[in-house]
Motif scaffolding. Structure first.
Motif, PDB file in Angstrom:
ATOM      1  N   LEU A  80       0.634  -1.201  -0.123  1.00 25.25           N
ATOM      2  CA  LEU A  80      -0.085   0.021  -0.057  1.00 25.25           C
ATOM      3  C   LEU A  80       0.848   1.270   0.018  1.00 25.25           C
ATOM      4  O   LEU A  80       0.521   2.169  -0.706  1.00 25.25           O
ATOM      5  CB  LEU A  80      -0.904  -0.087   1.276  1.00 25.25           C
ATOM      6  N   LYS A  81       1.722   1.220   0.621  1.00 27.62           N
ATOM      7  CA  LYS A  81       2.848   2.323   0.759  1.00 27.62           C
ATOM      8  C   LYS A  81       3.360   2.687  -0.815  1.00 27.62           C
ATOM      9  O   LYS A  81       3.720   3.722  -0.904  1.00 27.62           O
ATOM     10  CB  LYS A  81       4.019   2.164   1.660  1.00 27.62           C
ATOM     11  N   HIS A  82       3.599   1.335  -1.421  1.00 26.07           N
ATOM     12  CA  HIS A  82       4.317   1.328  -2.585  1.00 26.07           C
ATOM     13  C   HIS A  82       3.402   2.308  -3.575  1.00 26.07           C
ATOM     14  O   HIS A  82       3.549   3.112  -4.436  1.00 26.07           O
ATOM     15  CB  HIS A  82       4.621   0.383  -3.142  1.00 26.07           C
ATOM     16  N   MET A 130      -3.396  -5.552   8.502  1.00 24.49           N
ATOM     17  CA  MET A 130      -4.474  -4.544   7.702  1.00 24.49           C
ATOM     18  C   MET A 130      -4.778  -3.397   8.420  1.00 24.49           C
ATOM     19  O   MET A 130      -4.690  -2.411   7.956  1.00 24.49           O
ATOM     20  CB  MET A 130      -5.652  -5.419   7.101  1.00 24.49           C
ATOM     21  N   GLY A 131      -4.949  -3.635   9.676  1.00 26.86           N
ATOM     22  CA  GLY A 131      -5.169  -2.380  10.723  1.00 26.86           C
ATOM     23  C   GLY A 131      -4.109  -1.236  10.611  1.00 26.86           C
ATOM     24  O   GLY A 131      -4.255  -0.232  10.575  1.00 26.86           O
ATOM     25  N   LYS A 132      -3.014  -2.163  10.722  1.00 23.78           N
ATOM     26  CA  LYS A 132      -1.701  -1.096  10.719  1.00 23.78           C
ATOM     27  C   LYS A 132      -1.283  -0.558   9.432  1.00 23.78           C
ATOM     28  O   LYS A 132      -0.944   0.805   9.250  1.00 23.78           O
ATOM     29  CB  LYS A 132      -0.422  -2.063  11.096  1.00 23.78           C
ATOM     30  N   ALA A 133      -1.802  -0.957   8.282  1.00 24.23           N
ATOM     31  CA  ALA A 133      -1.703  -0.458   7.031  1.00 24.23           C
ATOM     32  C   ALA A 133      -2.487   0.844   6.960  1.00 24.23           C
ATOM     33  O   ALA A 133      -2.296   1.679   6.413  1.00 24.23           O
ATOM     34  CB  ALA A 133      -1.862  -1.537   5.895  1.00 24.23           C
ATOM     35  N   LEU A 134      -3.797   0.448   7.390  1.00 24.95           N
ATOM     36  CA  LEU A 134      -4.729   1.662   7.352  1.00 24.95           C
ATOM     37  C   LEU A 134      -4.244   2.950   8.091  1.00 24.95           C
ATOM     38  O   LEU A 134      -4.369   3.938   7.793  1.00 24.95           O
ATOM     39  CB  LEU A 134      -6.048   1.154   7.893  1.00 24.95           C
ATOM     40  N   GLU A 135      -3.686   2.590   9.284  1.00 22.09           N
ATOM     41  CA  GLU A 135      -3.028   3.594  10.252  1.00 22.09           C
ATOM     42  C   GLU A 135      -2.102   4.479   9.486  1.00 22.09           C
ATOM     43  O   GLU A 135      -2.082   5.656   9.448  1.00 22.09           O
ATOM     44  CB  GLU A 135      -2.519   2.939  11.470  1.00 22.09           C
ATOM     45  N   GLU A 136      -1.257   3.705   8.786  1.00 20.45           N
ATOM     46  CA  GLU A 136      -0.134   4.461   7.824  1.00 20.45           C
ATOM     47  C   GLU A 136      -1.000   4.960   6.565  1.00 20.45           C
ATOM     48  O   GLU A 136      -0.323   6.196   6.537  1.00 20.45           O
ATOM     49  CB  GLU A 136       0.796   3.430   7.407  1.00 20.45           C
ATOM     50  N   THR A 139      -2.298   8.797   7.426  1.00 10.66           N
ATOM     51  CA  THR A 139      -1.043   9.824   7.568  1.00 10.66           C
ATOM     52  C   THR A 139      -0.959  10.500   6.118  1.00 10.66           C
ATOM     53  O   THR A 139      -0.141  11.475   6.142  1.00 10.66           O
ATOM     54  CB  THR A 139       0.089   9.369   8.235  1.00 10.66           C
ATOM     55  N   ARG A 140      -1.478   9.948   5.162  1.00 10.03           N
ATOM     56  CA  ARG A 140      -1.070  10.349   3.523  1.00 10.03           C
ATOM     57  C   ARG A 140      -2.118  11.653   3.247  1.00 10.03           C
ATOM     58  O   ARG A 140      -3.134  11.392   3.088  1.00 10.03           O
ATOM     59  CB  ARG A 140      -1.363   9.043   2.654  1.00 10.03           C
ATOM     60  N   ASP A 141      -1.644  12.582   3.138  1.00  4.00           N
ATOM     61  CA  ASP A 141      -2.221  13.694   2.618  1.00  4.00           C
ATOM     62  C   ASP A 141      -1.996  14.046   1.243  1.00  4.00           C
ATOM     63  O   ASP A 141      -2.500  14.977   0.801  1.00  4.00           O
ATOM     64  CB  ASP A 141      -2.387  15.037   3.516  1.00  4.00           C
ATOM     65  N   ASP A 142      -0.936  13.326   0.733  1.00  2.00           N
ATOM     66  CA  ASP A 142      -0.856  13.720  -0.724  1.00  2.00           C
ATOM     67  C   ASP A 142      -1.463  12.555  -1.703  1.00  2.00           C
ATOM     68  O   ASP A 142      -1.011  12.606  -2.740  1.00  2.00           O
ATOM     69  CB  ASP A 142       0.817  13.267  -0.608  1.00  2.00           C
ATOM     70  N   VAL A 143      -2.303  11.941  -1.282  1.00  2.00           N
ATOM     71  CA  VAL A 143      -2.931  10.771  -2.004  1.00  2.00           C
ATOM     72  C   VAL A 143      -4.517  10.918  -1.844  1.00  2.00           C
ATOM     73  O   VAL A 143      -4.938  10.979  -0.590  1.00  2.00           O
ATOM     74  CB  VAL A 143      -2.447   9.266  -1.688  1.00  2.00           C
ATOM     75  N   VAL A 200     -13.289  10.792  -0.429  1.00  3.93           N
ATOM     76  CA  VAL A 200     -11.873  10.941  -0.597  1.00  3.93           C
ATOM     77  C   VAL A 200     -11.305  11.088   1.064  1.00  3.93           C
ATOM     78  O   VAL A 200     -11.890  11.687   1.751  1.00  3.93           O
ATOM     79  CB  VAL A 200     -11.453  12.071  -1.337  1.00  3.93           C
ATOM     80  N   ARG A 201     -10.152  10.421   1.303  1.00  2.11           N
ATOM     81  CA  ARG A 201      -9.552  10.482   2.435  1.00  2.11           C
ATOM     82  C   ARG A 201     -10.240   9.987   3.785  1.00  2.11           C
ATOM     83  O   ARG A 201     -10.268  10.532   4.572  1.00  2.11           O
ATOM     84  CB  ARG A 201      -8.665  11.552   2.808  1.00  2.11           C
ATOM     85  N   GLN A 202     -11.244   8.961   3.261  1.00  7.44           N
ATOM     86  CA  GLN A 202     -11.992   8.303   4.374  1.00  7.44           C
ATOM     87  C   GLN A 202     -11.931   6.885   4.339  1.00  7.44           C
ATOM     88  O   GLN A 202     -11.718   6.453   3.355  1.00  7.44           O
ATOM     89  CB  GLN A 202     -13.508   8.765   4.160  1.00  7.44           C
ATOM     90  N   ARG A 203     -12.285   6.261   5.457  1.00  7.73           N
ATOM     91  CA  ARG A 203     -12.694   4.861   5.588  1.00  7.73           C
ATOM     92  C   ARG A 203     -14.197   4.676   5.618  1.00  7.73           C
ATOM     93  O   ARG A 203     -14.797   5.412   6.399  1.00  7.73           O
ATOM     94  CB  ARG A 203     -11.952   4.309   6.758  1.00  7.73           C
ATOM     95  N   ILE A 204     -14.675   3.959   4.721  1.00 13.48           N
ATOM     96  CA  ILE A 204     -16.154   3.537   4.763  1.00 13.48           C
ATOM     97  C   ILE A 204     -16.213   2.245   4.763  1.00 13.48           C
ATOM     98  O   ILE A 204     -15.372   1.298   4.689  1.00 13.48           O
ATOM     99  CB  ILE A 204     -16.875   4.322   3.411  1.00 13.48           C
ATOM    100  N   SER A 205     -17.336   1.883   5.089  1.00 14.50           N
ATOM    101  CA  SER A 205     -17.743   0.314   5.228  1.00 14.50           C
ATOM    102  C   SER A 205     -19.166  -0.079   4.513  1.00 14.50           C
ATOM    103  O   SER A 205     -19.814   0.717   4.308  1.00 14.50           O
ATOM    104  CB  SER A 205     -17.717  -0.244   6.870  1.00 14.50           C
TER     105      SER A 205
END
Length: 209
Positions: A80-82, A130-136, A139-143, A200-205
Motif C-alpha cells: 500500500l505504501k508503494h 491490515m489495521g496497521k496498513a490503514l493507520e499508515e 497519514t497520507r495527505d498527498d494521496v 476521499v481520504r475516508q474509511r467507509i464500510s
C-alpha cells in the motif's frame, strides 16, 4: 473513466473488473502473471515493480492486493505504501479493498472488532496487519485515497443483489442486525465509489441490506 485494478486475478479483483466492465468503464487489469480477469487491457507487472508512469492517466486505481500467509502479511503495509508513493500528487484516486478487523464496535471508537473476545484467533494476525496498513494510510495527505471495509462476514461465494448499506468507521449492520456482504456486492460498492468519488481520504464500510 479509466480504471486500473491491481491484483485483478484475485477473487475480489476479478469481480471488480467484471462489475466495472459491465458498466462500460475503461478497465485495465494489473496482474503479475497470465491475466485471468475479464479485462482485455492488461499491465503485466508485479505490484512492487509498478511505476508512476504505469499508472499515469488513470482516473482511479483500485488496490485488490491480498496476502494471507504469516510471512507475507507485512506486504499489506509495504504494498500500500508503494502504491501511495507512485500515485502521490497525481489526480488519480486510490481505492483500497480493506479489512473488517479495524472497524470500531463502540461509539467512542476505542474498541476494534479484532479486539473483541469472540473475534477468531486465526484471523487476528491478518486483521492486525491490515489495521496497521490503514493507520499508515491515514497519514497520507498527498494521496486521494478511500479505504473500503467489508462487513464482518465477507462471503466469497455470496450472490450479487446489487444492494448494500454504506457505513463509516463502525461495524455496519443490516436491517436484520447482521454484518455480512458478498464479494459480488462489495464489488458493486467499490465501483460505485470509483464512479462517484464521494469519500476521499475516508474509511467507509459496506454491509448487505
Amino acid at each position: 473513466m479509466k480504471i486500473a485494478v491491481v491484483s485483478a486475478n484475485g477473487k475480489e479483483g476479478k469481480l471488480i473488473v467484471r462489475e466495472a466492465m459491465e458498466r462500460g468503464l475503461d478497465v485495465t487489469a494489473v496482474v503479475r502473471g497470465e491475466n485471468r480477469s475479464d479485462a482485455t487491457q492488461v499491465i503485466k507487472k508485479d505490484l512492487f515493480d509498478l511505476t508512476a508512469s504505469d499508472l499515469k492517466g488513470f482516473d482511479v486505481v483500485i488496490d485488490a492486493f491480498g496476502a494471507w500467509s504469516p510471512e507475507t502479511l507485512p506486504l499489506h503495509g509495504t504494498s500500500l505504501k508503494h502504491l501511495c508513493d507512485i500515485v502521490s500528487g497525481q489526480d488519480a484516486r486510490l481505492l483500497i479493498v480493506g479489512g473488517a478487523g479495524s472497524l470500531y464496535v463502540n461509539p467512542k471508537h476505542t474498541l476494534q472488532l479484532m479486539d473483541a473476545s469472540d473475534f477468531p484467533d486465526m484471523f487476528k494476525p491478518l486483521a492486525s496487519a491490515m489495521g496497521k496498513a490503514l493507520e499508515e494510510l491515514r497519514t497520507r495527505d498527498d494521496v486521494k485515497w478511500t479505504y473500503i471495509s467489508p462487513a464482518a462476514d465477507f462471503r466469497a461465494d455470496g450472490a450479487r443483489t446489487g444492494k448494500y448499506i454504506l457505513g463509516g468507521e463502525e461495524l455496519p449492520l443490516s436491517s436484520k442486525g447482521e454484518s455480512t456482504i458478498s464479494y459480488a456486492d462489495y464489488a458493486v460498492a467499490m465501483v460505485d465509489e470509483a464512479v462517484n468519488g464521494d469519500h476521499v481520504r475516508q474509511r467507509i464500510s459496506v454491509v448487505a441490506e
